[in-house]
Scaffold this motif. Sequence first.
Motif, PDB file in Angstrom:
ATOM      1  N   UNK A 588      29.735   0.266  95.486  1.00  0.00           N
ATOM      2  CA  UNK A 588      28.888   0.308  94.065  1.00  0.00           C
ATOM      3  C   UNK A 588      28.012  -0.503  93.881  1.00  0.00           C
ATOM      4  N   UNK A 589      28.434  -1.817  94.241  1.00  0.00           N
ATOM      5  CA  UNK A 589      27.609  -3.293  94.040  1.00  0.00           C
ATOM      6  C   UNK A 589      26.311  -3.057  94.623  1.00  0.00           C
ATOM      7  N   UNK A 590      26.467  -2.597  96.142  1.00  0.00           N
ATOM      8  CA  UNK A 590      25.243  -2.654  96.954  1.00  0.00           C
ATOM      9  C   UNK A 590      24.416  -1.581  96.298  1.00  0.00           C
ATOM     10  N   UNK A 604      24.038  -3.583  82.673  1.00  0.00           N
ATOM     11  CA  UNK A 604      25.128  -2.818  82.061  1.00  0.00           C
ATOM     12  C   UNK A 604      25.942  -2.299  83.094  1.00  0.00           C
ATOM     13  N   UNK A 605      25.307  -1.587  84.242  1.00  0.00           N
ATOM     14  CA  UNK A 605      26.238  -0.989  85.422  1.00  0.00           C
ATOM     15  C   UNK A 605      27.040  -2.307  86.056  1.00  0.00           C
ATOM     16  N   UNK A 606      26.249  -3.343  86.368  1.00  0.00           N
ATOM     17  CA  UNK A 606      27.098  -4.497  86.852  1.00  0.00           C
ATOM     18  C   UNK A 606      28.300  -4.995  85.994  1.00  0.00           C
ATOM     19  N   UNK A 607      27.887  -4.898  84.784  1.00  0.00           N
ATOM     20  CA  UNK A 607      29.121  -5.265  83.903  1.00  0.00           C
ATOM     21  C   UNK A 607      30.494  -4.425  83.738  1.00  0.00           C
ATOM     22  N   UNK A 608      29.926  -3.176  84.038  1.00  0.00           N
ATOM     23  CA  UNK A 608      30.996  -2.045  84.026  1.00  0.00           C
ATOM     24  C   UNK A 608      31.755  -2.233  85.291  1.00  0.00           C
ATOM     25  N   UNK A 609      30.922  -2.535  86.556  1.00  0.00           N
ATOM     26  CA  UNK A 609      31.766  -2.948  87.987  1.00  0.00           C
ATOM     27  C   UNK A 609      32.321  -4.117  87.700  1.00  0.00           C
ATOM     28  N   UNK A 610      32.034  -4.909  87.227  1.00  0.00           N
ATOM     29  CA  UNK A 610      32.801  -6.281  87.174  1.00  0.00           C
ATOM     30  C   UNK A 610      34.202  -6.129  86.290  1.00  0.00           C
ATOM     31  N   UNK A 611      34.254  -5.250  85.226  1.00  0.00           N
ATOM     32  CA  UNK A 611      35.315  -4.948  84.694  1.00  0.00           C
ATOM     33  C   UNK A 611      36.190  -4.265  85.515  1.00  0.00           C
ATOM     34  N   UNK A 612      35.661  -3.148  85.985  1.00  0.00           N
ATOM     35  CA  UNK A 612      36.634  -2.692  87.112  1.00  0.00           C
ATOM     36  C   UNK A 612      37.187  -3.558  88.255  1.00  0.00           C
ATOM     37  N   UNK A 613      36.283  -4.253  88.774  1.00  0.00           N
ATOM     38  CA  UNK A 613      36.759  -5.319  89.751  1.00  0.00           C
ATOM     39  C   UNK A 613      38.111  -6.269  89.502  1.00  0.00           C
ATOM     40  N   UNK A 614      37.981  -6.769  87.940  1.00  0.00           N
ATOM     41  CA  UNK A 614      38.747  -7.486  87.470  1.00  0.00           C
ATOM     42  C   UNK A 614      40.052  -6.749  87.408  1.00  0.00           C
ATOM     43  N   UNK A 615      39.906  -5.346  86.800  1.00  0.00           N
ATOM     44  CA  UNK A 615      41.137  -4.746  86.298  1.00  0.00           C
ATOM     45  C   UNK A 615      41.803  -4.442  87.877  1.00  0.00           C
ATOM     46  N   UNK A 620      39.827 -13.582  90.723  1.00  0.00           N
ATOM     47  CA  UNK A 620      39.543 -14.636  91.992  1.00  0.00           C
ATOM     48  C   UNK A 620      39.280 -13.767  93.387  1.00  0.00           C
ATOM     49  N   UNK A 621      39.323 -12.544  93.161  1.00  0.00           N
ATOM     50  CA  UNK A 621      39.054 -11.738  94.325  1.00  0.00           C
ATOM     51  C   UNK A 621      37.465 -12.179  94.879  1.00  0.00           C
ATOM     52  N   UNK A 622      37.388 -12.036  96.220  1.00  0.00           N
ATOM     53  CA  UNK A 622      36.078 -12.110  96.583  1.00  0.00           C
ATOM     54  C   UNK A 622      35.002 -11.363  96.012  1.00  0.00           C
ATOM     55  N   UNK A 623      35.644  -9.824  96.190  1.00  0.00           N
ATOM     56  CA  UNK A 623      34.679  -8.623  95.498  1.00  0.00           C
ATOM     57  C   UNK A 623      34.209  -8.926  94.090  1.00  0.00           C
ATOM     58  N   UNK A 624      35.179  -9.402  93.347  1.00  0.00           N
ATOM     59  CA  UNK A 624      34.845  -9.730  91.885  1.00  0.00           C
ATOM     60  C   UNK A 624      33.991 -10.784  91.797  1.00  0.00           C
ATOM     61  N   UNK A 625      33.975 -12.031  92.553  1.00  0.00           N
ATOM     62  CA  UNK A 625      33.111 -13.012  92.436  1.00  0.00           C
ATOM     63  C   UNK A 625      31.748 -12.524  93.106  1.00  0.00           C
ATOM     64  N   UNK A 627      30.490  -9.810  92.458  1.00  0.00           N
ATOM     65  CA  UNK A 627      29.822  -8.826  91.403  1.00  0.00           C
ATOM     66  C   UNK A 627      29.211  -9.809  90.395  1.00  0.00           C
ATOM     67  N   UNK A 628      29.903 -11.139  90.200  1.00  0.00           N
ATOM     68  CA  UNK A 628      29.406 -11.901  89.267  1.00  0.00           C
ATOM     69  C   UNK A 628      28.206 -12.745  89.941  1.00  0.00           C
ATOM     70  N   UNK A 629      28.015 -12.645  91.080  1.00  0.00           N
ATOM     71  CA  UNK A 629      27.030 -13.313  91.441  1.00  0.00           C
ATOM     72  C   UNK A 629      25.677 -12.277  91.520  1.00  0.00           C
ATOM     73  N   UNK A 630      25.907 -11.066  91.299  1.00  0.00           N
ATOM     74  CA  UNK A 630      24.978 -10.100  91.535  1.00  0.00           C
ATOM     75  C   UNK A 630      24.438 -10.083  89.818  1.00  0.00           C
ATOM     76  N   UNK A 631      25.324 -10.112  88.923  1.00  0.00           N
ATOM     77  CA  UNK A 631      24.900 -10.256  87.429  1.00  0.00           C
ATOM     78  C   UNK A 631      24.232 -11.406  87.348  1.00  0.00           C
ATOM     79  N   UNK A 632      24.587 -12.775  87.975  1.00  0.00           N
ATOM     80  CA  UNK A 632      23.811 -13.833  87.592  1.00  0.00           C
ATOM     81  C   UNK A 632      22.375 -13.791  88.278  1.00  0.00           C
ATOM     82  N   UNK A 633      22.366 -13.125  89.167  1.00  0.00           N
ATOM     83  CA  UNK A 633      20.908 -12.817  89.854  1.00  0.00           C
ATOM     84  C   UNK A 633      20.005 -12.083  88.914  1.00  0.00           C
TER      85      UNK A 633
END
Length: 726
Positions: A588-590, A604-615, A620-625, A627-633
């Motif tokens: 989904x992130x890619x 907005x889509x990345x924020x939804x994905x981040x919520x799913x990854x954290x859940x 602290x999972x690398x996948x979650x981090x 997604x945060x990298x993509x949001x910052x970009x």
Amino acid sequence: MPVLLVRENGRVRGWPAYVGAVGLGAAALALASLWTSGAWATGIGAAVTTLSGLVAERLQPQRGTAAGGDATAAGADALLRTAAGRIPTLRQVDRPEPAGAHHADGRPADGSRTPAAPPAYIRRDVEPQLREALGRAGFVLLVGESTAGKSRLAHEVARTLFPGHAFVRPLGRAALPQALRVAGTRRRAVLWLDDLEEFLGAGGLTTAMLAALSAPAPAPGRRVVVATMRTQEFRRFDAREEGRLTGSDRDAWRTQRDVLRQAEVVRLARHWSPEERRRAAAHGQDPRIRAALRAGERFGIAEVLAAGPELLAAWHNAWTPGANPRGAAVVAAAVDCRRAGLRSPVGRDRLRELHRPYLEERGGGDLQPEPFDDAMNWACTAVYATSGLLIGNYTQGYTAFDYLLNTPGLPPVPEHLWQALVARVTPAEAYDMGLLAHQEGRPRRAAEALSRARLGGAPGADFLFAITVGDAGRPRRAAADLAGITRRREDRLGPAHPDTLAARHQLAFFTGEAGNPHAAAGRFAALAAHTASVLGADHPDTLAARHELAYFTGESGAPAEAARQLARLLADRLRVQGPDDPQVLATRRSLIWYRAGEPARTEEKLAELLADAERCLGPDDPHTLAVRSSLAAFAARAGRTADAATAWESLVADRTRVMGPDHPHTIYARLEWARALASSGRPEQARTLLTRTLGDARTLLEPGHRHLRLARELLAGLPPAGRHRA
């Protein structure tokens, strides 16, 4: 008083025999000479000496030492035996402690040193399920949290079902081959693997070993493997974990997972059910059970009986100045040895070295630390007759009580401990440490350990070493090594073997990481087709190859085609793996990245994905981090450079904490933080950060690495020092 002389490291030590106290002869004390820490006050108590005269007899001591260099390791023939040197039957193992059960909290009512009898066995709700499993399966695994009562339950049920079976218990991984040989020669045998995780990994249990053990006995009979495993260890083999792994660590993970798949798994809850508590209340005349019932709302009853919460509190309280701060530091070092992946005991002299930095970090002399001998005595002293914070002895070394490993909020294993360990461990131990470090996203540490394992000839270490070298920032070196490994596997195993396909996957990946995405895409296109024909279109390796094909297609300059491939892959992964699988989240992130359109909708889509990854995976999972990298970009793309700088700064802190400062992902986040600082009008801060990051990266990454190129480009784009762009 009679004295039993025990030779330890060339020294003869006098041991009070306590024959009058426990009513046993010196033969039973041989068990204490291996399982306890020395005198009564410094060991786990003489409770062990009453266990049916059983002796942990080392027939042929293994050459070398326990981790730490000053304690002889458990030998290759170290099996639990009777005082006469025979393998006991389960009928003879009439107490649960030789099966691995923790001693129960409590003192004898008369105040003597005679160890109290175990509390009455309380029937657990899963007992019928366990009985049924043992009645039909050749391999049964009981899973539960530390001190949940796994070993006690397994022992009680196995004794009633198999009283005449040989009880074959290896006392360490080195003894596993001998245990298998002994069990394989008996018509009726129970191979007892308490804490199964200690028997997995390099040189450990395999499916082939299990198959050989289940071969027909020379005469009518039955052989059964009974094992226990902590929940935290078992979770490492959850199907979701596979998506976090790559290459050889995935192969090693699968080898161990395949062993677990042979088992019928029975789960034991930590907290007791109302019915179990009612059954326990029937034994309320035992003060230990009464106390456990009172605390059982917060803790598990078996947990309280094993004094787990009390031991944990004792460790925390010991840091108080003038209490036992040196003992607390020794325990911290032993805990981190296990968390670093070391499964063998640590010698006393080694603990003397390892604990010092922990003590200094907490205040050193200001804590008024006790002498080292007193610290060891305190750490090994049992809470009543249960266990100490450390378990072991001079001869075999010491391990931390496993309950402590689950302490919430433990910081990462410190660098000083890691470096001190990795220089002294065996190749097999180095492999275990390297595999765990790589799975935890610590490639530099993994490469250090695996280099030692590879030089020592540990099986599979060359492949995993090549991958960790690439992950640590040297992809060209990794690709060169993997090219040779791939050729050797093709020659030895054939092109269709899963190990060959795994090597081709890693070779293709690091080809792209080394700066050739077109070649990587071509390799992955061929690999995806080949893997689908060999393993199936829905196999995780086929889906992984398709993901990398799409990624490197996008990196080659065709984002629209990458998005089309990812959309098809996402549909297949959702069908096969479900919405919460880590690889589904990664796809989904890619897809969001390569299909990026209007920035606000993308974020907005990345924020939804981040919520799913954290859940699903945790913060602290690398996948979650990632997604945060993509949001910052995307915040930076949208022109919110101040927000981007804040997001990157936070991500740098978290990646440093989780992955370490040397991980290429951490370095990349530092570079993007500097870019955001420069874009938001803070060029001097960006210059300082870039200069420091470039200096660090030069020592970590191979020449020409893309992060080095980016750092130089960003520095060159800054205005001269002291001047700001208009």
